[in-house]
Design a protein around this motif. Sequence first.
Motif, PDB file in Angstrom:
ATOM      1  N   ILE A  17      -2.133   1.173   7.345  1.00  0.00           N
ATOM      2  CA  ILE A  17      -2.452   2.465   6.715  1.00  0.00           C
ATOM      3  C   ILE A  17      -1.782   2.566   5.353  1.00  0.00           C
ATOM      4  CG2 ILE A  17      -1.979   4.958   6.862  1.00  0.00           C
ATOM      5  CD1 ILE A  17      -2.526   4.649   9.936  1.00  0.00           C
ATOM      6  N   GLU A  18      -0.517   2.173   5.282  1.00  0.00           N
ATOM      7  CA  GLU A  18       0.192   2.230   4.001  1.00  0.00           C
ATOM      8  C   GLU A  18      -0.447   1.316   2.978  1.00  0.00           C
ATOM      9  OE1 GLU A  18       4.587   3.601   5.656  1.00  0.00           O
ATOM     10  OE2 GLU A  18       4.327   1.523   5.011  1.00  0.00           O
ATOM     11  N   LYS A  19      -0.887   0.143   3.407  1.00  0.00           N
ATOM     12  CA  LYS A  19      -1.559  -0.779   2.493  1.00  0.00           C
ATOM     13  C   LYS A  19      -2.901  -0.197   2.043  1.00  0.00           C
ATOM     14  CE  LYS A  19      -3.303  -5.535   2.055  1.00  0.00           C
ATOM     15  NZ  LYS A  19      -4.023  -5.131   0.890  1.00  0.00           N
ATOM     16  N   SER A  20      -3.655   0.371   2.983  1.00  0.00           N
ATOM     17  CA  SER A  20      -4.949   0.962   2.644  1.00  0.00           C
ATOM     18  C   SER A  20      -4.793   2.106   1.652  1.00  0.00           C
ATOM     19  CB  SER A  20      -5.647   1.493   3.907  1.00  0.00           C
ATOM     20  OG  SER A  20      -6.031   0.431   4.733  1.00  0.00           O
ATOM     21  N   GLU A  21      -3.768   2.925   1.862  1.00  0.00           N
ATOM     22  CA  GLU A  21      -3.554   4.033   0.925  1.00  0.00           C
ATOM     23  C   GLU A  21      -3.203   3.504  -0.457  1.00  0.00           C
ATOM     24  OE1 GLU A  21      -0.822   7.856  -0.231  1.00  0.00           O
ATOM     25  OE2 GLU A  21      -0.189   6.615   1.458  1.00  0.00           O
ATOM     26  N   ALA A  22      -2.300   2.532  -0.511  1.00  0.00           N
ATOM     27  CA  ALA A  22      -1.888   1.968  -1.798  1.00  0.00           C
ATOM     28  C   ALA A  22      -3.081   1.347  -2.533  1.00  0.00           C
ATOM     29  CB  ALA A  22      -0.788   0.937  -1.593  1.00  0.00           C
ATOM     30  N   ASP A  23      -4.031   0.793  -1.765  1.00  0.00           N
ATOM     31  CA  ASP A  23      -5.231   0.182  -2.348  1.00  0.00           C
ATOM     32  C   ASP A  23      -6.333   1.199  -2.638  1.00  0.00           C
ATOM     33  OD1 ASP A  23      -3.991  -2.285  -2.137  1.00  0.00           O
ATOM     34  OD2 ASP A  23      -5.047  -2.845  -0.289  1.00  0.00           O
ATOM     35  N   GLY A  24      -6.095   2.481  -2.293  1.00  0.00           N
ATOM     36  CA  GLY A  24      -7.087   3.523  -2.515  1.00  0.00           C
ATOM     37  C   GLY A  24      -8.246   3.462  -1.537  1.00  0.00           C
ATOM     38  N   LYS A  25      -7.999   2.910  -0.341  1.00  0.00           N
ATOM     39  CA  LYS A  25      -9.083   2.719   0.620  1.00  0.00           C
ATOM     40  C   LYS A  25      -8.887   3.483   1.923  1.00  0.00           C
ATOM     41  CE  LYS A  25     -10.061  -1.847  -1.196  1.00  0.00           C
ATOM     42  NZ  LYS A  25     -10.077  -3.281  -0.938  1.00  0.00           N
ATOM     43  N   THR A  26      -7.947   4.383   1.973  1.00  0.00           N
ATOM     44  CA  THR A  26      -7.707   5.129   3.203  1.00  0.00           C
ATOM     45  C   THR A  26      -8.717   6.253   3.367  1.00  0.00           C
ATOM     46  OG1 THR A  26      -5.961   6.150   4.536  1.00  0.00           O
ATOM     47  CG2 THR A  26      -6.081   6.812   2.232  1.00  0.00           C
TER      48      THR A  26
END
Length: 157
Positions: free
Chosen positions: A62-71
């Motif tokens: 989730i943290e990676k997805s948010e950082a990538d703008g994909k959450t």
Amino acid sequence: MSTQAKLLAVHQLDQTLSEFKQLREVPRPGNGWVQAIRKTLGMSAKQLGNRANMSQAAIAQIEKSEADGKTTLSTMNKMAAALDCTFVYALVPKTTLRDSIERQALNIAVKRVRSASHSMALESQTVPDEQTDLQIKMLTDEILATLPRHMWNQDDF
């Protein structure tokens, strides 16, 4: 909906959105809000996972997805709740909605008048600049007075 009702709705939403203007200046942390808040609270990914009924690996994803703008909005709401936060989602206009409408009306008017002026010039019937400017202003005012649905169509002007 009448033009007056549309303008009132624009005004009311502009007032509501003006509260968010300052948020445009707040940059998202590089690794995202979830990780920034979790770490600032001194909470491990495993602890956040326990609070959200998820695995530590899911939190990392989730943290990676948010950082990538994909959450997703749903995920952000779930993380906010687990972090005792409120997730806020908004579109904040660069100026105001009223300014956007006025700018679009002017763009339409300019394109229509210039197109007509070009056709007239081809027939050796040029119009003075002052007359062209007046026509643009009058057409802009007409568009603003009626707020036609098609004003946002890309190919209708």
